[in-house]
Design a protein around this motif. Sequence first.
Motif, short mmCIF file in Angstrom:
data_model
loop_
_atom_site.label_atom_id
_atom_site.label_comp_id
_atom_site.label_asym_id
_atom_site.label_seq_id
_atom_site.Cartn_x
_atom_site.Cartn_y
_atom_site.Cartn_z
N THR A 1 0.84 -1.21 0.00
CA THR A 1 0.00 0.00 0.00
C THR A 1 0.87 1.26 0.00
O THR A 1 0.39 2.34 0.36
N LYS B 1 -0.06 5.19 -0.54
CA LYS B 1 -1.45 5.44 -0.12
C LYS B 1 -1.48 5.77 1.37
O LYS B 1 -0.78 5.15 2.18
N LYS C 1 -3.39 5.34 4.77
CA LYS C 1 -4.31 4.29 5.19
C LYS C 1 -4.57 4.33 6.69
O LYS C 1 -3.76 4.87 7.47
N THR D 1 -6.04 6.17 -1.02
CA THR D 1 -6.29 5.85 0.38
C THR D 1 -6.74 4.40 0.51
O THR D 1 -7.22 3.80 -0.45
N ALA D 2 -6.61 3.85 1.72
CA ALA D 2 -6.99 2.46 1.96
C ALA D 2 -7.30 2.24 3.44
O ALA D 2 -6.99 3.09 4.29
#
Length: 202
Positions: free
Chosen positions: A57, A60, A62, A99-100
């Motif tokens: 990820t 991103k 998160k 984003t996550a």
Amino acid sequence: MQKTGFKIVVMVLLVGLIATLAYMLVKGPEKKIGVLKKAPDFKLENLDGKTVTLADTAGKAKLVYFYFSHCPDVCPPTTYNLSKIQDVLVKKGVFGTKTALLSITFDPTRDTPERLKEFSGRFHPDYKGWYFLRGDEAYTIDLAKKFDVLVAKDPKTGDFTHTNLFLLVDGKGDVRTYYSGNDENIDIEGIANDLIQVSKES
């Protein structure tokens, strides 16, 4: 003896939570979101049995949340709030790309992939950006502690006591801030905006 030991662990967890929340209050809600520490990398499995690492990820912003699906109190409503944050990020067109969300169970014996598919399905997840992850129990509990989330298992019931926090990690793998999952006045829009703000950093 075991019962007394478990009570001591619970007290330590509560003291740790109070200290964390006190730090957040001193830091203030207007935060320019600074770097707290480097987030530990990990190797866990997603619902399809594929390996996922923190590096997967990269780039991103998160939220990382440690939980267990059989939790009798805080985990389901906190997961519901995460779903509302997801909804805001989807509307803003940044979920899954910039984003996550990472939900990591520390109860893999009961939280099988089938169980987690059923549990996660209650919260209309977009699996392109919301990862439900699992791994060895000792490994995930140790990982939670590295994220400053304390977890204790009751040897009699098999249930867990834990600090109910989720953490904002940026695209470079740095922990930026914490949010309390127990906050009744949680600012869904504000947290989503924090993620977006951090995601824009190079």
